[in-house]
Design a protein around this motif. Structure first.
Motif, PDB file in Angstrom:
ATOM      1  N   GLY A 228     -16.586 -38.970 -36.852  1.00  0.00           N
ATOM      2  CA  GLY A 228     -15.460 -39.895 -36.725  1.00  0.00           C
ATOM      3  C   GLY A 228     -14.138 -39.153 -36.555  1.00  0.00           C
ATOM      4  O   GLY A 228     -13.329 -39.490 -35.684  1.00  0.00           O
TER       5      GLY A 228
ATOM      6  N   HIS B 172      -7.575 -42.235 -41.057  1.00  0.00           N
ATOM      7  CA  HIS B 172      -9.021 -42.281 -41.258  1.00  0.00           C
ATOM      8  C   HIS B 172      -9.294 -42.628 -42.710  1.00  0.00           C
ATOM      9  O   HIS B 172      -8.577 -42.195 -43.607  1.00  0.00           O
ATOM     10  CB  HIS B 172      -9.624 -40.895 -40.939  1.00  0.00           C
ATOM     11  CG  HIS B 172     -11.066 -40.757 -41.306  1.00  0.00           C
ATOM     12  ND1 HIS B 172     -11.502 -40.183 -42.482  1.00  0.00           N
ATOM     13  CD2 HIS B 172     -12.188 -41.134 -40.650  1.00  0.00           C
ATOM     14  CE1 HIS B 172     -12.823 -40.202 -42.531  1.00  0.00           C
ATOM     15  NE2 HIS B 172     -13.270 -40.771 -41.437  1.00  0.00           N
TER      16      HIS B 172
ATOM     17  N   VAL C 284      -9.917 -45.581 -38.171  1.00  0.00           N
ATOM     18  CA  VAL C 284     -11.354 -45.286 -38.105  1.00  0.00           C
ATOM     19  C   VAL C 284     -11.876 -45.178 -39.539  1.00  0.00           C
ATOM     20  O   VAL C 284     -11.236 -44.560 -40.397  1.00  0.00           O
ATOM     21  CB  VAL C 284     -11.631 -43.969 -37.333  1.00  0.00           C
ATOM     22  CG1 VAL C 284     -13.119 -43.619 -37.374  1.00  0.00           C
ATOM     23  CG2 VAL C 284     -11.169 -44.097 -35.882  1.00  0.00           C
TER      24      VAL C 284
ATOM     25  N   VAL D 277     -14.991 -47.961 -35.677  1.00  0.00           N
ATOM     26  CA  VAL D 277     -13.700 -47.824 -35.006  1.00  0.00           C
ATOM     27  C   VAL D 277     -12.989 -49.164 -35.125  1.00  0.00           C
ATOM     28  O   VAL D 277     -13.465 -50.177 -34.603  1.00  0.00           O
ATOM     29  CB  VAL D 277     -13.892 -47.417 -33.528  1.00  0.00           C
ATOM     30  CG1 VAL D 277     -12.537 -47.348 -32.822  1.00  0.00           C
ATOM     31  CG2 VAL D 277     -14.613 -46.079 -33.429  1.00  0.00           C
TER      32      VAL D 277
ATOM     33  N   SER E 193      -9.643 -43.557 -31.034  1.00  0.00           N
ATOM     34  CA  SER E 193     -10.900 -42.788 -31.053  1.00  0.00           C
ATOM     35  C   SER E 193     -11.478 -42.747 -29.657  1.00  0.00           C
ATOM     36  O   SER E 193     -11.441 -43.745 -28.935  1.00  0.00           O
ATOM     37  CB  SER E 193     -11.862 -43.515 -32.008  1.00  0.00           C
ATOM     38  OG  SER E 193     -13.190 -43.103 -31.842  1.00  0.00           O
TER      39      SER E 193
END
Ligand SMILES: Cc1ncc(COP(=O)(O)O)c(C=O)c1O
Length: 357
Positions: free
Chosen positions: A76, A176, A204, A222, A228
């Motif tokens: 990721g 993230h 993400v 996502v 991403s």
């Protein structure tokens, strides 16, 4: 032939992944185990999973099942960064302390760490490392990674996640979230999953399953497609593309059906609260002495300090890890199958050990 090799009476608090598979998940695997399906994610379970994640995280959400949490994080994060990118995280972040350097060595990602006593970043802490853009000598801080719930058993509120997301985005960075224990966060916050992810500005997400009753399996989600790219290729490149993906997807569908994720996490959190409550009661009435708490118990983990030697003696009967051995700090984790009896037995054993300490 004897198929069962282990002692069912052996219980412990080492990690939530010591527990087995939740029966509803096992049923889902069995149901998916009929006939043939196209491999590598072209199956009907993975198609359905996409709908399920859209229901929980919004129509724009795209889900990529993977084998494990380290894989979800590394792949990721790679999809969020160019080769010169760096990730700001806490010094206790799993990506920093417990992934054997995979973000750096497999992902080629520089980690820029910040000390956070309760495991939680803040805009101010992020600023300690978010600087130096355009300086060709500095790995470029382009992503911030937070963990929900944190490695220290604490949880970010919605407002805290949103404040971080707003700050990160104002700096041109992306957010993230390592959600290995995201279900425990939903349980403690009493909120739908999207309230503290999609709606709070997370780009993400690593969605955790293994610690909440799956045989194995996690997912990269996502939430902001513009944050991403390349996951279609990066999963295979990083050895995280399951050929029999229907079985990972079927488990994740089960987890997100009939609120299984929430029921299991609520139970695990309640058992941690029971443990903490019993110890606090013992401290208050004097039957327990020498135990301290090093973190709030906001989810399914209790962090405590013990007199020297007690942890090792207790471990002869119950497994659990030292967290920081230099200060006799231990971590006790509860899972979906921790029972009230487990807690009561453990508290009784601890009380006995303390009496002889
Ligand atoms: C915060 C956190 N992230 C990610 C993971 C995933 O790790 P694994 O690769 O073992 O599934 C864990 C497991 O301990 C974790 O605690």
């Amino acid at each position: 032939m004897t198929l069962r090799l282990h002692d069912l009476d052996l219980r412990g608090f080492a990690s939530d992944n010591y527990a087995g598979i939740h029966p509803e998940v096992l049923d889902a695997i069995t149901a998916a185990n009929q006939g043939h399906q196209i491999a590598y994610g072209e199956d009907v379970y993975t198609a359905r999973l996409q709908q399920v994640f859209a229901e929980h995280f919004g129509d724009q959400a795209q889900v990529f099942p993977v084998f494990n949490g380290t894989g979800a994080n590394v792949v990721g994060l790679q999809s969020m960064l160019p080769r010169w990118g760096a990730v700001v995280c806490t010094s206790t972040a799993h990506i920093h302390t417990d992934e054997a350097g995979a973000p750096e060595r497999v992902g080629g990602i520089k980690l820029l760490t910040v000390d956070a006593p309760d495991g939680k970043l803040t805009p101010e802490l992020i600023d300690q490392q978010a600087w130096g853009w355009g300086d060709e000598h500095r790995a470029q801080p382009l992503v911030v990674s937070i963990t929900q719930t944190t490695e220290l058993g604490t949880a970010y509120t919605v407002d805290e996640v949103r404040a971080i997301a707003d700050h990160v985005h104002s700096l041109g960075m992306k957010l993230h979230m390592d959600g290995a224990r995201i279900s425990n966060a939903a349980a403690t916050l009493g909120l739908p999953l999207r309230a503290f992810t999609t709606d709070a500005g997370v780009d993400v997400l690593s969605f955790g399953g293994t610690k909440n009753g799956l045989l194995y399996g996690e997912a990269i989600v996502v939430l902001n497609p513009s944050a991403s790219e390349g996951l279609h290729y990066l999963r295979k490149l990083n050895m995280q593309l399951s050929s029999k993906m229907r079985f990972v997807s079927a488990q994740l569908i089960a987890l997100l059906t009939d609120d299984l994720y929430l029921r299991s996490a609520q139970h695990a959190n309640a058992m941690a609260a029971r443990l903490r409550g019993a110890l606090e009661a013992g401290i208050a009435d004097g039957s327990i002495q020498g135990v301290g708490f090093s973190q709030e118990t906001q989810a399914n983990g209790v962090f405590a300090t013990l007199p020297a030697g007690v942890a090792d003696r207790l471990r002869e009967h119950f497994r659990f890890y030292d967290w920081d051995a230099s200060r006799n700090e231990v971590r006790w984790m509860c899972s979906f199958d921790t029972s009230e009896q487990d807690i009561d037995d453990f508290v009784a054993a601890l009380t006995r050990e303390l009496a002889t300490a």
